[in-house]
Motif scaffolding. Structure first.
Motif, PDB file in Angstrom:
ATOM      1  N   VAL A  19       0.852  -1.237   0.155  1.00 38.83           N
ATOM      2  CA  VAL A  19       0.054  -0.098   0.172  1.00 38.83           C
ATOM      3  C   VAL A  19       0.941   1.000   0.010  1.00 38.83           C
ATOM      4  CG1 VAL A  19      -0.134   0.174   2.588  1.00 38.83           C
ATOM      5  CG2 VAL A  19      -1.950   1.047   1.333  1.00 38.83           C
ATOM      6  N   CYS A  20       0.359   2.305  -0.671  1.00 34.88           N
ATOM      7  CA  CYS A  20       1.092   3.472  -0.871  1.00 34.88           C
ATOM      8  C   CYS A  20       0.163   4.518  -0.604  1.00 34.88           C
ATOM      9  CB  CYS A  20       1.977   3.685  -1.893  1.00 34.88           C
ATOM     10  SG  CYS A  20       0.787   3.776  -3.570  1.00 34.88           S
ATOM     11  N   GLY A  21       0.665   5.816  -0.583  1.00 34.30           N
ATOM     12  CA  GLY A  21      -0.280   7.148  -0.488  1.00 34.30           C
ATOM     13  C   GLY A  21      -0.524   7.513  -2.122  1.00 34.30           C
ATOM     14  N   GLY A  22      -1.701   8.214  -2.244  1.00 31.01           N
ATOM     15  CA  GLY A  22      -1.864   8.717  -3.466  1.00 31.01           C
ATOM     16  C   GLY A  22      -3.348   9.277  -3.558  1.00 31.01           C
ATOM     17  N   ASN A  23      -4.460   8.440  -3.537  1.00 32.14           N
ATOM     18  CA  ASN A  23      -5.904   8.961  -3.195  1.00 32.14           C
ATOM     19  C   ASN A  23      -6.108   9.684  -2.094  1.00 32.14           C
ATOM     20  OD1 ASN A  23      -6.965   8.451  -5.953  1.00 32.14           O
ATOM     21  ND2 ASN A  23      -7.294   6.008  -5.346  1.00 32.14           N
ATOM     22  N   ALA A  24      -5.126   9.115  -1.081  1.00 40.14           N
ATOM     23  CA  ALA A  24      -5.081   9.604   0.379  1.00 40.14           C
ATOM     24  C   ALA A  24      -3.788   9.507   0.790  1.00 40.14           C
ATOM     25  CB  ALA A  24      -6.216   8.955   1.144  1.00 40.14           C
ATOM     26  N   PRO A  25      -3.362  10.231   1.924  1.00 45.92           N
ATOM     27  CA  PRO A  25      -2.204   9.924   2.689  1.00 45.92           C
ATOM     28  C   PRO A  25      -2.410   8.494   3.106  1.00 45.92           C
ATOM     29  CG  PRO A  25      -3.623  11.223   4.014  1.00 45.92           C
ATOM     30  CD  PRO A  25      -4.146  11.117   2.579  1.00 45.92           C
ATOM     31  N   ILE A  26      -0.918   7.986   3.397  1.00 49.24           N
ATOM     32  CA  ILE A  26      -0.837   6.536   3.706  1.00 49.24           C
ATOM     33  C   ILE A  26      -1.238   6.405   5.117  1.00 49.24           C
ATOM     34  CG2 ILE A  26       1.585   6.556   4.756  1.00 49.24           C
ATOM     35  CD1 ILE A  26       2.147   3.882   3.087  1.00 49.24           C
TER      36      ILE A  26
END
Length: 566
Positions: A67-74
């Motif tokens: 999992v990573c951040g992107g759509n929301a922070p991690i």
């Protein structure tokens, strides 16, 4: 016949070879479907579909999830992933290499200005190399066919793994990147969040498939599709007491219905209006006619392109370039663009029909020798540097959506025991708050001339339970241009007060304030209150003056300070 020798690795990219052992898949994603302030639910939908393929197709095996951040922070995507897997009854032990958390917003470019403000108000968790280490471990432990990496978010975790251990490149069978833009415009959120990582992955020798904006925008999920999903997988399922299909309870995807409905209302004007011009009339890409009524399921399209390529056509390999920043000291993503060579690489134009790979036999005879020569050079993995396979067309939007709904219905939700009756029922978790707490703090009016320390508890005058959270949520949506009725009403009231104050100052002392003979005493009182508001001051940390003299309350009314926030 010579062209039938085209690019064996391209056939692998298209998922068309029947292998004796299953394809080992690692999924890297940034889920936000179970977080109120997450931008999209497509990562969550795609992961549930991948779990369905893992259970129903013997040729696919998910060996790990990162999992990573992107759509929301991690700090939101990681708990959201845990909640989604618990809802589907899946644990880390179900994957050979488990689950790992990777890089977040601290090491990315947060694409939207409003989200950057929220990130400054509440910074993201520190990034971790655990996801990159998991990718390295899974690549070295993979079978003779190598590891397939499906990247549904920014490519940061994968790029970090390639940088830490370049020796995994030969062990990576293929990489599928959801992202890219083919017309020279600004890239999607995934690539704009970390363009340098996307560049590093494309520059590697790993055969890469790119699923860009132009391909994804040929499909839209509308409210009708959400209702179909609910009717088939949620409403029709009872408490699991009947025999047959209903015994499994409702599908895990039912937990995403709230977010999916919200997206069908918001995304048509928030995102789709900017995407539609990138598929102009007369171009090779067929823009979905439902973009005004639904959301684009970006990662669902990428998943199906990887493992169900029969839904797509016009497969071509293109040279892809992401130029480095032109100005010294400029940070990625610079202008957030990429360049794609419009002419496909010769000899590698393929089409998929029922899972078979066919070479392009329309090439002229004098070009066959050059095409065959180029195919031989591309047969080496090094020739895949800065080259990506792109599916340009979706064959049937309706069939693709129906296939996606069928896969979503194939993953039942976990069963939990009802505390009251003791009966087992399907779990539907409440959505995580995300940035709603930060929005509530931002809505707390600060003093005008001094900012005291924010108290540990916030005073709330709402009568009904949950009203404070609801107001904070509306405030956040107003900041994201999603709703603004409450804000407009409050700002209109304040504007009238300010106008009244201005009129009162310009009125001679002998005249009735605001022309009370015409407007009455209420208008005059409104003007006096506006002046009292502007006289509120803080002296040595104490309130002096203001609309409540003697009470020490210098706070302006709600929403008064939001001119800079919105």
């Amino acid at each position: 016949m010579q062209l039938l020798l085209v690019l064996p690795s391209l056939a692998i990219l298209a998922g068309a070879l029947t292998l004796p052992s299953p394809e080992e898949v690692l999924i890297d994603l940034d889920p936000g479907g179970l977080v109120w302030t997450g931008l999209d639910a497509d990562d969550d939908l795609a992961l549930l579909m991948a779990i369905a393929l893992n259970r129903t197709r013997p040729g696919i095996r998910i060996v790990g999830v990162t999992v990573c951040g992107g759509n929301a922070p991690i700090k939101h995507t990681s708990p959201g992933l845990d909640l989604l897997l618990r809802t589907a009854g899946v644990t880390s032990a179900d994957f050979q290499h488990g689950i790992a958390r990777g890089y977040g917003w601290r090491d990315m470019h947060v694409a939207w200005p409003k989200l950057r403000k929220m990130n400054r108000l509440s910074p993201d968790w520190p990034s971790s190399d655990a996801a990159a280490d998991l990718i390295i471990r899974a690549a070295h432990a993979s079978g003779p066919n190598g590891l397939t990496v499906l990247t549904l978010g920014p490519a940061t975790n994968l790029a970090r793994a390639l940088a830490k251990d370049p020796g995994i490149e030969p062990r990576l069978r293929r990489v599928i990147l959801m992202g890219g833009e083919l017309t020279g415009g600004k890239m999607c959120l995934n690539f704009a969040s970390d363009r340098a990582s996307a560049r590093a992955v494309l520059a590697s020798s790993v055969p890469t498939m790119l699923v860009p904006i132009q391909t994804c925008a040929q499909v839209a999920f509308t409210s009708d599709d959400v209702e179909t999903l609910e009717a088939r997988c949620c409403s029709a399922f009872g408490d699991g007491e009947d025999s047959g299909e209903e015994a499994n309870g409702e599908a895990a995807a039912c937990a995403l219905l709230k977010k999916a409905r919200l997206q069908t209302r918001v995304m048509p004007w928030l995102v789709n209006a900017r995407v539609a011009p990138r598929l102009p009339d007369g171009s090779r890409w067929r823009r979905s006619s439902r973009l005004q009524r639904g959301f684009i399921p970006w990662d669902v399209i990428a998943l199906l392109a990887a493992f169900k390529p029969r839904h797509f056509g016009a497969w071509e390999a293109h040279k892809v370039e992401m130029p480095r920043c032109a100005h010294l000291g400029e940070r990625e993503p610079c202008d957030a663009t990429m360049r794609v060579e419009p002419t496909p690489v010769k000899g590698v134009v393929v089409d998929l029909e029922d899972g078979l790979v066919r070479a392009d036999t329309t090439a002229a005879e004098d070009e066959e020798e050059a095409a065959q020569s180029h195919a031989k050079t591309l047969h080496s993995r090094a020739a895949w540097r800065d080259v990506a396979l792109i599916p340009h067309l979706v064959r049937s939007e309706r069939e693709l959506v129906a296939d996606a709904i069928s896969l979503l219905c194939a993953v039942p939700a976990a069963r939990v025991r009802d505390a009251k009756g003791g009966r087992r029922r399907s779990a539907r978790p409440a959505l995580l708050l995300g940035f709603l707490r930060e929005a509530a703090v931002a809505a707390s009016p600060p003093p005008r001339t001094a900012v005291p320390k924010i108290p540990s508890t916030l005073r709330c005058s709402f009568k009904r339970p949950g009203g404070f959270l609801w107001r904070g949520f509306c405030l956040l949506l107003a900041g994201l241009c999603c709703c603004g009725q409450a804000l407009e009403a409050e700002e209109m009231r304040l504007m009238r007060l300010r106008e009244g104050a201005g009129l009162l100052r310009r009125t001679p002392a002998t005249a009735t304030p605001l022309g009370a003979k015409k407007t009455g005493k209420r208008a005059a009182e409104a003007a006096r209150r506006a002046i009292a508001l502007e006289r509120e001051v803080w002296v040595d940390g104490e309130c002096r003056g203001g609309r409540r003299k003697g009470e020490g309350d210098c706070r302006p009314p709600p929403f008064a300070h939001l001119d800079a926030f919105v």
